[in-house]
Design a protein around this motif. Structure first.
Motif, short mmCIF file in Angstrom:
data_model
loop_
_atom_site.label_atom_id
_atom_site.label_comp_id
_atom_site.label_asym_id
_atom_site.label_seq_id
_atom_site.Cartn_x
_atom_site.Cartn_y
_atom_site.Cartn_z
N MET A 36 12.85 19.05 -6.46
CA MET A 36 14.26 19.08 -6.16
C MET A 36 14.53 19.98 -4.96
SD MET A 36 16.92 17.57 -7.11
CE MET A 36 18.13 17.61 -5.84
N GLU A 37 13.77 21.05 -4.90
CA GLU A 37 13.94 21.96 -3.76
C GLU A 37 13.61 21.25 -2.44
OE1 GLU A 37 11.58 25.29 -5.00
OE2 GLU A 37 13.20 26.08 -6.26
N MET A 38 12.62 20.39 -2.46
CA MET A 38 12.28 19.63 -1.26
C MET A 38 13.43 18.70 -0.87
SD MET A 38 9.03 17.07 -0.59
CE MET A 38 9.52 15.88 -1.85
N LEU A 39 14.03 18.04 -1.84
CA LEU A 39 15.15 17.14 -1.56
C LEU A 39 16.33 17.93 -1.00
CD1 LEU A 39 14.94 14.89 -4.74
CD2 LEU A 39 14.35 14.22 -2.40
N LEU A 40 16.61 19.07 -1.59
CA LEU A 40 17.72 19.90 -1.10
C LEU A 40 17.45 20.42 0.30
CD1 LEU A 40 18.56 21.87 -4.37
CD2 LEU A 40 19.87 19.99 -3.34
N GLU A 41 16.22 20.83 0.55
CA GLU A 41 15.86 21.31 1.89
C GLU A 41 16.04 20.21 2.93
OE1 GLU A 41 11.89 22.74 4.37
OE2 GLU A 41 11.84 22.80 2.18
N ALA A 42 15.66 19.00 2.58
CA ALA A 42 15.73 17.88 3.52
C ALA A 42 17.17 17.50 3.85
CB ALA A 42 14.98 16.68 2.96
N GLY A 43 18.03 17.50 2.85
CA GLY A 43 19.45 17.24 3.08
C GLY A 43 19.88 15.79 3.06
N LEU A 71 14.46 13.97 4.87
CA LEU A 71 13.33 13.90 3.95
C LEU A 71 12.13 13.23 4.62
CD1 LEU A 71 12.13 14.48 1.19
CD2 LEU A 71 13.05 12.29 0.42
N GLU A 72 12.39 12.14 5.32
CA GLU A 72 11.29 11.48 6.01
C GLU A 72 10.65 12.43 7.02
OE1 GLU A 72 10.14 7.56 8.69
OE2 GLU A 72 11.97 7.52 7.48
N ARG A 73 11.46 13.12 7.78
CA ARG A 73 10.95 14.07 8.78
C ARG A 73 10.14 15.18 8.09
NH1 ARG A 73 15.24 14.27 11.38
NH2 ARG A 73 16.31 15.82 10.12
N LEU A 74 10.67 15.73 6.99
CA LEU A 74 9.99 16.80 6.27
C LEU A 74 8.64 16.32 5.73
CD1 LEU A 74 10.14 19.70 5.09
CD2 LEU A 74 11.25 18.69 3.09
N ILE A 75 8.62 15.14 5.15
CA ILE A 75 7.36 14.60 4.62
C ILE A 75 6.35 14.39 5.74
CG2 ILE A 75 6.31 12.54 3.60
CD1 ILE A 75 8.79 12.35 1.78
N ARG A 76 6.78 13.81 6.83
CA ARG A 76 5.86 13.56 7.95
C ARG A 76 5.33 14.88 8.54
NH1 ARG A 76 5.44 8.33 8.87
NH2 ARG A 76 7.15 6.93 8.30
N GLU A 77 6.18 15.89 8.63
CA GLU A 77 5.74 17.20 9.13
C GLU A 77 4.71 17.81 8.19
OE1 GLU A 77 9.40 19.36 9.51
OE2 GLU A 77 9.95 18.35 11.39
N GLY A 136 5.42 15.85 -6.09
CA GLY A 136 5.97 14.66 -6.72
C GLY A 136 5.17 13.40 -6.48
N PHE A 137 4.01 13.53 -5.84
CA PHE A 137 3.20 12.34 -5.55
C PHE A 137 1.78 12.54 -6.00
CE2 PHE A 137 6.80 11.80 -2.87
CZ PHE A 137 7.05 10.44 -2.95
N GLY A 138 1.20 11.45 -6.48
CA GLY A 138 -0.18 11.47 -6.93
C GLY A 138 -0.29 11.77 -8.41
N ASN A 182 4.96 10.50 -8.95
CA ASN A 182 4.63 10.81 -10.33
C ASN A 182 5.93 11.08 -11.11
OD1 ASN A 182 5.33 13.56 -9.87
ND2 ASN A 182 3.25 14.02 -9.21
N LEU A 183 5.77 11.41 -12.35
CA LEU A 183 6.91 11.63 -13.23
C LEU A 183 7.90 12.65 -12.67
CD1 LEU A 183 8.21 11.31 -16.09
CD2 LEU A 183 6.70 13.15 -16.81
N ASP A 184 7.41 13.72 -12.10
CA ASP A 184 8.27 14.81 -11.64
C ASP A 184 9.14 14.43 -10.46
OD1 ASP A 184 7.27 16.59 -13.57
OD2 ASP A 184 5.51 16.97 -12.33
N TYR A 185 8.70 13.48 -9.65
CA TYR A 185 9.46 13.10 -8.47
C TYR A 185 10.85 12.61 -8.85
CZ TYR A 185 10.51 10.92 -3.94
OH TYR A 185 11.08 10.57 -2.74
N TYR A 186 10.94 11.84 -9.92
CA TYR A 186 12.24 11.35 -10.35
C TYR A 186 12.85 12.19 -11.46
CZ TYR A 186 12.13 7.37 -7.26
OH TYR A 186 12.13 6.59 -6.13
N ALA A 187 12.04 12.98 -12.17
CA ALA A 187 12.61 13.86 -13.20
C ALA A 187 13.54 14.89 -12.57
CB ALA A 187 11.50 14.55 -13.99
N ALA A 188 13.13 15.46 -11.45
CA ALA A 188 13.93 16.51 -10.81
C ALA A 188 15.34 16.04 -10.46
CB ALA A 188 13.20 17.06 -9.59
#
Length: 144
Positions: free
Chosen positions: A1-8, A13-19, A29-31, A85-91
């Motif tokens: 959730m913190e990653m989603l909030l940081e991305a805005g 989010l796409e930029r943050l993930i690619r970086e 949240g993946f794997g 994974n489960l946590d990606y959507y649980a958050a």
């Protein structure tokens, strides 16, 4: 959730993930050890739950979260072949329900307590300690 909030937003989010990928960092949240070739069915259920909760509330911020999560999922599948994974959507489900971020880990652990207790009971029944296949790297010799 913190990653989603940081991305805005979705682009953020796409930029943050690619970086993070460019720096060889893990994306939270993946794997999953078991669900490597397909999506974890629990994650799929939570993805559907998130969409239903947001629709029920008619929450524009929640709708943005749904779009962000989908974008992140699409980027990670295209770039790394990983499914959420489960946590990606649980958050975001917890977030939409108004649960504070600092309670996410206790919820995660509480849900596994019965399984952990079952392992202890099994170990006692067989008079054998089952060692996990992990290496402890934390601090040693701490005094209470």
């Amino acid at each position: 959730m913190e990653m989603l909030l940081e991305a805005g937003d979705e682009d953020g989010l796409e930029r943050l993930i690619r970086e993070k990928l460019a720096r060889k960092e893990r994306i939270m949240g993946f794997g999953h050890r078991v669900y490597m070739r397909r999506m974890d069915p629990r994650a799929q259920l939570l993805k559907e739950t998130l969409a239903a909760l947001v629709a029920q509330k008619g929450d524009p911020e929640g709708e943005k979260l749904v779009r962000m999560c989908q974008r992140g999922e699409d980027v990670m599948r295209a770039e790394k072949g990983l499914f959420p994974n489960l946590d990606y959507y649980a958050a975001p489900v917890y977030w939409v329900l108004g649960i504070p971020i600092e309670l996410y880990t206790p919820i995660f652990f509480a849900a596994r307590t019965a399984g952990l207790v079952a392992h202890v009971v099994e170990q006692h029944a067989h008079n054998r300690l089952f060692r996990p296949r992990v290496l402890y790297t934390g601090p040693r010799g701490l005094k209470p």
